[in-house]
Motif scaffolding. Structure first.
Motif, PDB file in Angstrom:
ATOM      1  N   LEU A 199       4.527   6.380  43.217  1.00  0.00           N
ATOM      2  CA  LEU A 199       3.339   5.724  42.665  1.00  0.00           C
ATOM      3  C   LEU A 199       2.074   6.159  43.411  1.00  0.00           C
ATOM      4  CD1 LEU A 199       4.703   2.143  41.924  1.00  0.00           C
ATOM      5  CD2 LEU A 199       3.859   3.784  40.245  1.00  0.00           C
ATOM      6  N   LEU A 201       1.614   9.111  44.595  1.00  0.00           N
ATOM      7  CA  LEU A 201       1.318  10.417  43.999  1.00  0.00           C
ATOM      8  C   LEU A 201       0.685  10.245  42.613  1.00  0.00           C
ATOM      9  CD1 LEU A 201       1.593  13.498  44.321  1.00  0.00           C
ATOM     10  CD2 LEU A 201       3.890  13.333  43.366  1.00  0.00           C
ATOM     11  N   ILE A 205      -3.013  11.718  41.342  1.00  0.00           N
ATOM     12  CA  ILE A 205      -3.143  12.582  40.175  1.00  0.00           C
ATOM     13  C   ILE A 205      -4.055  11.951  39.132  1.00  0.00           C
ATOM     14  CG2 ILE A 205      -1.881  13.485  38.187  1.00  0.00           C
ATOM     15  CD1 ILE A 205       0.470  13.882  40.088  1.00  0.00           C
TER      16      ILE A 205
ATOM     17  N   LEU B  86       7.258  14.943  34.173  1.00  0.00           N
ATOM     18  CA  LEU B  86       7.801  15.256  35.493  1.00  0.00           C
ATOM     19  C   LEU B  86       9.077  16.071  35.343  1.00  0.00           C
ATOM     20  CD1 LEU B  86       8.229  12.711  38.363  1.00  0.00           C
ATOM     21  CD2 LEU B  86      10.260  13.712  37.373  1.00  0.00           C
ATOM     22  N   PHE B 104      12.224   6.610  36.532  1.00  0.00           N
ATOM     23  CA  PHE B 104      10.959   7.346  36.474  1.00  0.00           C
ATOM     24  C   PHE B 104       9.984   6.696  35.494  1.00  0.00           C
ATOM     25  CE2 PHE B 104      13.711  10.548  38.351  1.00  0.00           C
ATOM     26  CZ  PHE B 104      12.890  11.066  39.333  1.00  0.00           C
ATOM     27  N   ALA B 107       7.913   4.010  36.950  1.00  0.00           N
ATOM     28  CA  ALA B 107       6.854   4.518  37.824  1.00  0.00           C
ATOM     29  C   ALA B 107       5.818   5.304  37.022  1.00  0.00           C
ATOM     30  CB  ALA B 107       7.448   5.400  38.925  1.00  0.00           C
ATOM     31  N   PHE B 109       6.321   7.837  34.772  1.00  0.00           N
ATOM     32  CA  PHE B 109       6.569   9.251  34.508  1.00  0.00           C
ATOM     33  C   PHE B 109       7.614   9.429  33.427  1.00  0.00           C
ATOM     34  CE2 PHE B 109       4.559   9.443  38.611  1.00  0.00           C
ATOM     35  CZ  PHE B 109       3.748  10.561  38.500  1.00  0.00           C
ATOM     36  N   ALA B 147       3.115  17.460  34.980  1.00  0.00           N
ATOM     37  CA  ALA B 147       2.129  17.119  36.009  1.00  0.00           C
ATOM     38  C   ALA B 147       2.749  17.159  37.397  1.00  0.00           C
ATOM     39  CB  ALA B 147       1.553  15.733  35.733  1.00  0.00           C
ATOM     40  N   VAL B 148       4.016  16.734  37.464  1.00  0.00           N
ATOM     41  CA  VAL B 148       4.648  16.576  38.776  1.00  0.00           C
ATOM     42  C   VAL B 148       6.011  17.256  38.794  1.00  0.00           C
ATOM     43  CG1 VAL B 148       5.757  14.868  40.289  1.00  0.00           C
ATOM     44  CG2 VAL B 148       3.461  14.453  39.430  1.00  0.00           C
ATOM     45  N   SER B 171       0.307  19.562  39.214  1.00  0.00           N
ATOM     46  CA  SER B 171      -0.709  18.838  40.005  1.00  0.00           C
ATOM     47  C   SER B 171      -0.143  18.137  41.233  1.00  0.00           C
ATOM     48  CB  SER B 171      -1.392  17.762  39.162  1.00  0.00           C
ATOM     49  OG  SER B 171      -2.004  18.301  38.047  1.00  0.00           O
ATOM     50  N   GLY B 172       1.147  17.807  41.193  1.00  0.00           N
ATOM     51  CA  GLY B 172       1.713  17.048  42.294  1.00  0.00           C
ATOM     52  C   GLY B 172       3.139  17.464  42.609  1.00  0.00           C
ATOM     53  N   LEU B 173       3.460  17.452  43.888  1.00  0.00           N
ATOM     54  CA  LEU B 173       4.831  17.732  44.319  1.00  0.00           C
ATOM     55  C   LEU B 173       5.364  16.512  45.057  1.00  0.00           C
ATOM     56  CD1 LEU B 173       4.373  21.345  45.761  1.00  0.00           C
ATOM     57  CD2 LEU B 173       5.350  20.711  43.541  1.00  0.00           C
ATOM     58  N   TRP B 174       6.506  16.020  44.619  1.00  0.00           N
ATOM     59  CA  TRP B 174       7.174  14.929  45.324  1.00  0.00           C
ATOM     60  C   TRP B 174       8.252  15.594  46.163  1.00  0.00           C
ATOM     61  CZ3 TRP B 174      10.648  10.503  43.033  1.00  0.00           C
ATOM     62  CH2 TRP B 174      10.605   9.393  43.901  1.00  0.00           C
TER      63      TRP B 174
END
Lengths: 215, 215
Positions: A199, A201, A205, B86, B104, B107, B109, B147-148, B171-174
């Protein structure tokens, strides 16, 4: 060592220091100034000096920190040289992933064994660690007195197992179940909340795309 | 919405608020005062009011917060209603555990698909999600623009795959790899450092046993 209240924020930064120092050490770097270390970690040099001053005197004016020494000192503060015993409750996918990939010894724990209810898993080994039946848990804890139990069980079983482990004298629970456990005061619970991390992250974004839409 | 710098500490508390409000909501509780919410979360009422004031006006003097409303507002701030796409890179044990157990959608996604290099996994499904070959990654990202990306790959592959994903516009890496990634500025990296969490627990246990030995 000084006696003072140490804030949660400072305690949570200690493992980060340890990790960065470890990385520097493994690259063969011998010493580092607080400003260079701060730059790498995205915090200020004075924050580092203030944090470390909670635990004693480290480093030397104009010389910086000896990485190997500081790493050993912080490791000692974190208790990594105590080699406490640890068990895993739940050898499903997540338990399996930890058994296969996580370096418990490096974090100062001796991984003894894992427990599960699945007949298919009981009696097998994962990465050299035996999976035992939950029926053996009480006897095992009485004999071996593990300090920490990792909880990688389904949500529905989490609180009941936490109560059982607390009664068996475990001091800490490393909780992956996403359940807020209520346990006796003598037990420390450290939660790994995957959702909180994702969350965070999500927030970054979504703020970024908001900013782009406005510009 | 006010324009101001919001500290990392505040941002990290938002998912916690969301989680607690979610739990209260699911128990059928309709409203709560900031002092009661603070008590549950172990923070002060004024901290809560101050945090929330970064984002607007919530709650009513003497009435408290309407739980469902505040939860929706915080969810909105966190971006959970955006349903960003994601993907998971690496369907080993940890990737598998996330595919099986992590919600997911809750959250915010939409989990599209997972990628792996293992011939044994490619073409299979886990929990209804298809595992594709890493060879398809570029084409997939170009078409779907996730996005992730969740990184559950071995350490040795982490940086290379992060670079590839950054170039593909993610845009994002977990990041679960425990590698400190260096990526282009437009990419947010959120790390899940298991070791940091376990070391925090180690610290608390070791301080406790120190205190017991001294008394």
């Amino acid at each position: 060592m000084k006696k003072q209240h140490i804030s949660d924020a400072v305690i949570r930064r200690l493992p980060r220091y340890y990790r960065y120092l470890d990385e520097l050490h493994s690259r063969g770097i011998v010493r580092i100034s607080s400003s260079m270390l701060g730059k790498r970690m995205g915090i200020t040099a004075s924050q580092i000096r203030q944090d470390l001053s909670c635990f004693g005197e480290f480093g030397q004016q104009g010389y910086g920190y000896n990485i190997m020494e500081l790493r050993a000192e912080i490791g000692h503060i974190l208790g990594v040289d105590e080699q406490n015993r640890l068990i895993i409750i739940g050898a499903g996918h997540l338990g399996h992933a930890l058994l296969q990939n996580f370096d418990f010894a490096q974090a100062g724990f001796r991984l003894d064994t894992a427990f599960d209810v699945s007949e298919a898993l009981i009696g097998t080994e994962v990465n050299g660690v035996a999976i035992r039946s939950m029926d053996e848990l009480d006897g095992y804890c009485a004999a071996v007195r593990p300090a920490v139990a990792v909880l990688t069980v389904p949500k529905s079983a989490a609180q009941e197992i936490a109560d059982r482990l607390a009664a068996l004298g475990v001091s800490g629970l490393w909780n992956f179940t996403n359940v807020e456990l209520s346990v006796a005061e003598h037990v420390f619970v450290e939660n790994v909340h995957f959702a909180d991390s994702l969350l965070t992250l999500s927030y970054r974004i979504s703020k970024k795309s908001e900013a782009e839409n406005e510009s």
